[in-house]
Design an enzyme around this catalytic site. Structure first.
Site, PDB file in Angstrom:
ATOM      1  CG  ASN A 195      36.060  25.571  33.545  1.00 35.74           C
ATOM      2  OD1 ASN A 195      36.212  24.800  34.494  1.00 35.74           O
ATOM      3  ND2 ASN A 195      36.364  25.244  32.299  1.00 35.74           N
ATOM      4  CD1 TRP A 196      36.938  28.702  39.475  1.00 33.13           C
ATOM      5  CD2 TRP A 196      37.203  27.614  41.418  1.00 33.13           C
ATOM      6  NE1 TRP A 196      36.465  29.511  40.476  1.00 33.13           N
ATOM      7  CE2 TRP A 196      36.614  28.861  41.690  1.00 33.13           C
ATOM      8  CE3 TRP A 196      37.459  26.753  42.476  1.00 33.13           C
ATOM      9  CZ2 TRP A 196      36.277  29.279  42.974  1.00 33.13           C
ATOM     10  CZ3 TRP A 196      37.124  27.150  43.761  1.00 33.13           C
ATOM     11  CH2 TRP A 196      36.543  28.400  44.006  1.00 33.13           C
ATOM     12  CE  LYS A 197      39.978  26.330  31.686  1.00 36.57           C
ATOM     13  NZ  LYS A 197      40.626  26.455  30.397  1.00 36.57           N
ATOM     14  CG  HIS A 204      35.716  23.050  28.717  1.00 39.99           C
ATOM     15  ND1 HIS A 204      37.014  22.942  28.273  1.00 39.99           N
ATOM     16  CD2 HIS A 204      35.556  24.339  29.109  1.00 39.99           C
ATOM     17  CE1 HIS A 204      37.612  24.118  28.407  1.00 39.99           C
ATOM     18  NE2 HIS A 204      36.757  24.979  28.909  1.00 39.99           N
ATOM     19  CD  GLU A 258      40.625  23.122  29.107  1.00 37.91           C
ATOM     20  OE1 GLU A 258      40.211  22.847  30.242  1.00 37.91           O
ATOM     21  OE2 GLU A 258      40.997  24.268  28.776  1.00 37.91           O
ATOM     22  CD  GLU A 316      34.388  27.890  26.719  1.00 40.43           C
ATOM     23  OE1 GLU A 316      34.739  28.755  27.520  1.00 40.43           O
ATOM     24  OE2 GLU A 316      34.624  26.689  26.886  1.00 40.43           O
ATOM     25  N   GLY A 351      42.507  29.959  26.898  1.00 43.87           N
ATOM     26  CA  GLY A 351      43.779  29.910  27.616  1.00 43.87           C
ATOM     27  C   GLY A 351      44.953  30.421  26.806  1.00 43.87           C
ATOM     28  CB  SER A 407      41.523  34.863  26.185  1.00 39.44           C
ATOM     29  OG  SER A 407      42.343  33.707  26.071  1.00 39.44           O
ATOM     30  N   GLY A 429      37.795  31.106  32.252  1.00 39.29           N
ATOM     31  CA  GLY A 429      38.763  30.173  32.811  1.00 39.29           C
ATOM     32  C   GLY A 429      39.751  30.895  33.698  1.00 39.29           C
ATOM     33  N   GLY A 430      40.917  31.218  33.143  1.00 40.22           N
ATOM     34  CA  GLY A 430      42.024  31.796  33.913  1.00 40.22           C
ATOM     35  C   GLY A 430      41.617  32.940  34.836  1.00 40.22           C
TER      36      GLY A 430
END
Ligand code: PEP
Length: 249
Positions: free
Chosen positions: A9-11, A94, A96, A166, A172, A212, A233-234
């Site tokens: 997920n590049w956000k 998600h 977010e 999640e 994150g 993470s 993510g990251g």
């Protein structure tokens, strides 16, 4: 056999040039696992990502969509628009989106229906907040997120649904659920599904863990029997790290 999936997920990261650069870095990596690999760039980079990844064993997926087909929803994108680009899978729910854009279970139920009726696959995200975990309510919260958004689905619909657990406190933050916590929750999720849809369906649904996941912890998390992959993510913003996770299977 349910599928193993690693989705990046590049956000809201990577413009067009950065999208091309990251895809060309991904092309240099070797894949030694059988996991399906997905990347989710922003809407504006989907076309470029599709074009530049056409020779790769990677599916380009969307991070979100609206439930309506079209109309007065400024700034939004529909399932049929995504399909017209060639996108076949969408991430929905998600944390977010839930936290910053106020997406509620009933909005998500409508989004899931819109995606499925456009023959898209859904990666449906959910998970408890830190306070829920601390108060011991994490299973109740997760159960209600699943029931409210997904329990209206037919048996057949589950062929096109992937779940992504999640825990919000692990996204994150560098804090990961322990492999045991992930396994415990994934087994619980499977039992919630089985209570309505039976064991045959529940044992075929892929359940990803997100929060993470990094090259140094992926192997242990993925070794758990009810963990079928990861939503990353990251670490998905770096090709080497991402493929180290893909290859952790
Ligand atoms: C995510 O955004 O879904 C996620 C799991 O992020 P991170 O891997 O950075 O925690």
């Amino acid at each position: 056999m349910r599928k193993q999936i690693v989705a990046g997920n590049w956000k809201m990261n990577n413009d067009l040039a950065e999208t091309r650069a990251l895809i060309s870095d991904l092309a240099k990596q070797s894949k030694i696992s059988n996991a399906e690999v997905m990347i989710a760039p922003t809407f504006v980079c989907l076309g470029t990502a599709l074009k530049h990844s056409s020779n790769l064993d990677v599916e380009v997926v969307a991070q979100n969509m609206h439930y309506a087909t079209n109309g007065a929803f400024t700034g939004e994108v529909s399932a049929s628009m995504l399909r017209s680009l060639g996108v076949q899978t969408v991430i929905l729910g998600h944390s977010e989106r839930r936290a910053y854009f106020n997406e509620k279970d009933n909005d998500l139920a409508k989004k899931v229906d819109a995606a499925l009726s456009n023959n898209m696959r859904v990666i449906f995200c959910f998970g408890e907040e830190l306070a829920d975990r601390k108060s011991g309510n994490h299973e109740k919260v997760v159960e209600s997120q699943i029931k409210n958004a997904l329990f209206h689905l037919s048996d057949d619909a589950w062929e096109s649904v992937v779940l992504a657990y999640e825990p919000v406190w692990a996204i994150g933050t560098g804090e990961t659920a322990t492999p045991e916590q992930a396994q415990e929750m994934h087994a619980f999720i499977r039992s919630v599904l089985a209570s309505k849809y039976g064991n045959d369906i529940s044992s075929e649904v892929s359940i990803l863990y997100g929060g993470s996941v990094k090259p140094n912890n992926a192997k242990e998390i993925f070794s758990k029997p009810d963990v079928d992959g990861g939503l990353i993510g990251g670490a998905s913003l770096n090709a080497e790290d991402f493929y180290a996770i893909v290859n952790a299977f």
